[in-house]
Design an enzyme around this catalytic site. Structure first.
Site, PDB file in Angstrom:
ATOM      1  N   THR A   1       6.969  16.177  -6.499  1.00 27.41           N
ATOM      2  CA  THR A   1       8.075  16.994  -5.994  1.00 27.41           C
ATOM      3  C   THR A   1       9.324  16.855  -6.854  1.00 27.41           C
ATOM      4  O   THR A   1      10.051  17.825  -7.063  1.00 27.41           O
ATOM      5  CB  THR A   1       8.383  16.565  -4.540  1.00 27.41           C
TER       6      THR A   1
ATOM      7  N   ASP B   1       0.425  17.215  -8.976  1.00 27.96           N
ATOM      8  CA  ASP B   1       0.695  16.746  -7.615  1.00 27.96           C
ATOM      9  C   ASP B   1      -0.035  15.406  -7.542  1.00 27.96           C
ATOM     10  O   ASP B   1      -1.150  15.273  -8.064  1.00 27.96           O
ATOM     11  CB  ASP B   1       0.112  17.723  -6.586  1.00 27.96           C
ATOM     12  N   SER B   2       0.537  14.418  -6.886  1.00 20.68           N
ATOM     13  CA  SER B   2      -0.079  13.089  -6.954  1.00 20.68           C
ATOM     14  C   SER B   2      -1.406  12.999  -6.218  1.00 20.68           C
ATOM     15  O   SER B   2      -2.152  12.036  -6.398  1.00 20.68           O
ATOM     16  CB  SER B   2       0.894  12.010  -6.475  1.00 20.68           C
ATOM     17  N   SER B   3      -1.748  14.002  -5.412  1.00 22.60           N
ATOM     18  CA  SER B   3      -3.087  14.010  -4.796  1.00 22.60           C
ATOM     19  C   SER B   3      -4.170  14.126  -5.866  1.00 22.60           C
ATOM     20  O   SER B   3      -5.324  13.791  -5.623  1.00 22.60           O
ATOM     21  CB  SER B   3      -3.216  15.178  -3.811  1.00 22.60           C
TER      22      SER B   3
ATOM     23  N   THR C   1       5.113  11.334  -4.371  1.00 20.84           N
ATOM     24  CA  THR C   1       5.183  10.197  -3.445  1.00 20.84           C
ATOM     25  C   THR C   1       3.848   9.931  -2.730  1.00 20.84           C
ATOM     26  O   THR C   1       3.591   8.812  -2.313  1.00 20.84           O
ATOM     27  CB  THR C   1       6.264  10.440  -2.370  1.00 20.84           C
ATOM     28  N   ASP C   2       3.025  10.983  -2.601  1.00 22.39           N
ATOM     29  CA  ASP C   2       1.841  10.837  -1.740  1.00 22.39           C
ATOM     30  C   ASP C   2       0.926   9.686  -2.148  1.00 22.39           C
ATOM     31  O   ASP C   2       0.430   8.956  -1.289  1.00 22.39           O
ATOM     32  CB  ASP C   2       1.042  12.150  -1.709  1.00 22.39           C
TER      33      ASP C   2
ATOM     34  N   THR D   1      -6.249  -5.807   7.965  1.00 26.26           N
ATOM     35  CA  THR D   1      -5.817  -5.343   9.281  1.00 26.26           C
ATOM     36  C   THR D   1      -5.242  -3.914   9.225  1.00 26.26           C
ATOM     37  O   THR D   1      -4.619  -3.531   8.238  1.00 26.26           O
ATOM     38  CB  THR D   1      -4.760  -6.282   9.905  1.00 26.26           C
ATOM     39  N   GLN D   2      -5.466  -3.161  10.305  1.00 27.72           N
ATOM     40  CA  GLN D   2      -4.880  -1.822  10.396  1.00 27.72           C
ATOM     41  C   GLN D   2      -3.374  -1.882  10.680  1.00 27.72           C
ATOM     42  O   GLN D   2      -2.679  -0.876  10.569  1.00 27.72           O
ATOM     43  CB  GLN D   2      -5.581  -1.022  11.499  1.00 27.72           C
ATOM     44  N   CYS D   3      -2.885  -3.057  11.058  1.00 27.20           N
ATOM     45  CA  CYS D   3      -1.438  -3.194  11.289  1.00 27.20           C
ATOM     46  C   CYS D   3      -0.717  -3.211   9.935  1.00 27.20           C
ATOM     47  O   CYS D   3      -1.218  -3.779   8.973  1.00 27.20           O
ATOM     48  CB  CYS D   3      -1.120  -4.507  11.995  1.00 27.20           C
TER      49      CYS D   3
HETATM   50  N1  ASP Z   1       2.672  16.338  -2.777  1.00 30.60           N
HETATM   51  C1  ASP Z   1       3.712  15.715  -3.548  1.00 30.60           C
HETATM   52  C2  ASP Z   1       3.074  14.693  -4.460  1.00 30.60           C
HETATM   53  O1  ASP Z   1       2.741  13.614  -4.033  1.00 30.60           O
HETATM   54  C3  ASP Z   1       4.694  15.072  -2.632  1.00 30.60           C
HETATM   55  C4  ASP Z   1       5.833  14.374  -3.329  1.00 30.60           C
HETATM   56  O2  ASP Z   1       5.964  14.321  -4.527  1.00 30.60           O
HETATM   57  O3  ASP Z   1       6.669  13.830  -2.617  1.00 30.60           O
HETATM   58  O4  ASP Z   1       2.901  14.973  -5.622  1.00 30.60           O
END
Ligand code: ASP
Length: 361
Positions: A30, A74-76, A106-107, A294-296
């Site tokens: 982003t 995109d980080s995905s 960020t993802d 742990t899931q916590c």
């Molecule tokens: N979908 C974006 C990414 O991870 C979201 C972001 O950058 O905040 O590339």
């Protein structure tokens, strides 16, 4: 970029640092986006457009050079192959720069940044990941603040000329975290990341206040060693009340599987069904490494605290202590890539704190 030397607090009273050369590596996300004039959608900006939004980057005491991935992602769409490319870029330019900033969506930032903390062994310079929740091309964006502070941190040195934070970190909003302790916690707020089991390494307000006693320092005598081998034959198996045997079996019998992050309840607990114990034990006997996480978000696995975790111990499941899923998964890929079929070594190193990623009780 102009930075007032008085505004950096190191070790509470020590207020000196030198300005240096930083390499900015842009992978996308982003932070690199602007609104497309025709469609109205956010799209990655070319580097010239991006730079036009941030003229401050090139106006002051830190010399900033930029290298960008083509195309931006995109980080995905960022995984082990691109982690290796990022680590290679840092390694190749290591002598030329005093610090590195990596722009990243960020993802999956916590995964990439955790991976680099393992791939760059013996790091003695800052590698600061950052991004933003709003694109650089939006007036209210958090991009400028995050990026300018990340650059300041990447360039910061003490009076002996040593980097103040010579490890892989994430800077976001007003906190600097050890990368391999982070998790993306919020899809909306500017404070997108947290480090639940380890305090922030620095806080940025009017001053940047570093916490030297929390920072990880590698042996300065040892050279930087790059590790780009990885093995993605890992899985995350999240337990839930009512989980059925065929689901567990399908994951544990995945062809080629070598290691599993077993996400459990509370202090590392699991249903006491006999079939679950049998499936886990059979997988361990087939050479699959299983680590209890742990899931916590906060706290540590404590196998044996409750009777319902005894079966896991008996089956040969290892404790993940207080590690994050992001760090554990990337550590597994890295260790399996490095040590291949030497399961005993991979297990031993999984139970070792390599660069501050886990607190072994
Ligand atoms: N979908 C974006 C990414 O991870 C979201 C972001 O950058 O905040 O590339």
């Amino acid at each position: 970029m102009h930075i007032c030397k008085k505004k950096c607090t190191f070790a509470a009273q020590n207020e000196f640092y030198a300005m240096n050369k930083v390499l900015l590596i842009s992978t996308g996300g982003t932070i690199t986006m602007v609104r497309d004039k025709v469609s109205g959608a956010f799209v990655p900006a070319d580097m010239e457009t991006f730079k036009a939004y941030l003229p401050e980057l090139f106006e002051g005491e830190v010399k900033v050079d930029i290298e960008a991935f083509h195309p931006l992602f995109d980080s995905s769409d960022i995984g082990p192959e691109k982690w290796a490319q990022m680590a290679q870029m840092v390694f190749d330019r290591y002598e030329e720069y005093d610090g590195f900033v990596i722009l990243h969506g960020t993802d999956t930032m916590s995964y990439s940044a955790s991976a680099l903390s393992f791939m760059l062994e013996g790091l003695n310079k800052p590698v600061v990941f950052t991004g933003s929740q709003l694109p650089v091309g939006v007036l209210r964006s958090d991009a400028k603040e995050n990026l300018l502070t990340a650059i300041e941190i990447a360039a910061a040195k003490d009076e002996d000329g040593n980097a103040i934070v010579p490890e892989v970190t994430i800077f976001f909003e007003d906190r600097l975290f050890r990368a391999n302790r982070t998790t993306k916690r919020n899809a909306e707020h500017f404070s997108a990341f947290n480090s639940y089991n380890y305090p922030a390494l620095a806080k940025a307000g009017v001053h940047i206040t570093y916490q030297p006693h929390l920072i990880h320092y590698s042996d300065p005598q040892k050279p930087l060693t790059l590790h780009t081998a990885y093995d993605p034959n890992v899985a995350v198996l999240k337990l839930f009340p009512g989980i059925r045997q065929p689901v567990v079996r399908a994951v544990l019998r995945t062809k080629g599987l070598k290691a599993v992050v077993l996400e459990t309840f509370g202090a590392g607990n699991a249903p006491s069904d006999k079939w679950l114990y049998r499936e886990l034990k059979a997988a361990v006997d087939r050479g699959i490494i299983i680590v209890n996480k742990t899931q916590c978000n906060t706290g540590s696995v404590e196998m044996g605290l409750y009777a319902v975790s005894l079966n896991l111990m008996k089956a040969g499941v290892l404790s993940g202590y207080d590690i994050t899923t992001e760090a554990l998964l990337t550590k597994m890929m890295y260790l399996l890539g490095e040590h291949g079929d030497d399961t005993a070594t991979v297990k031993r190193l999984l139970m070792t704190d390599l660069c501050g990623e886990v607190t072994i009780a």
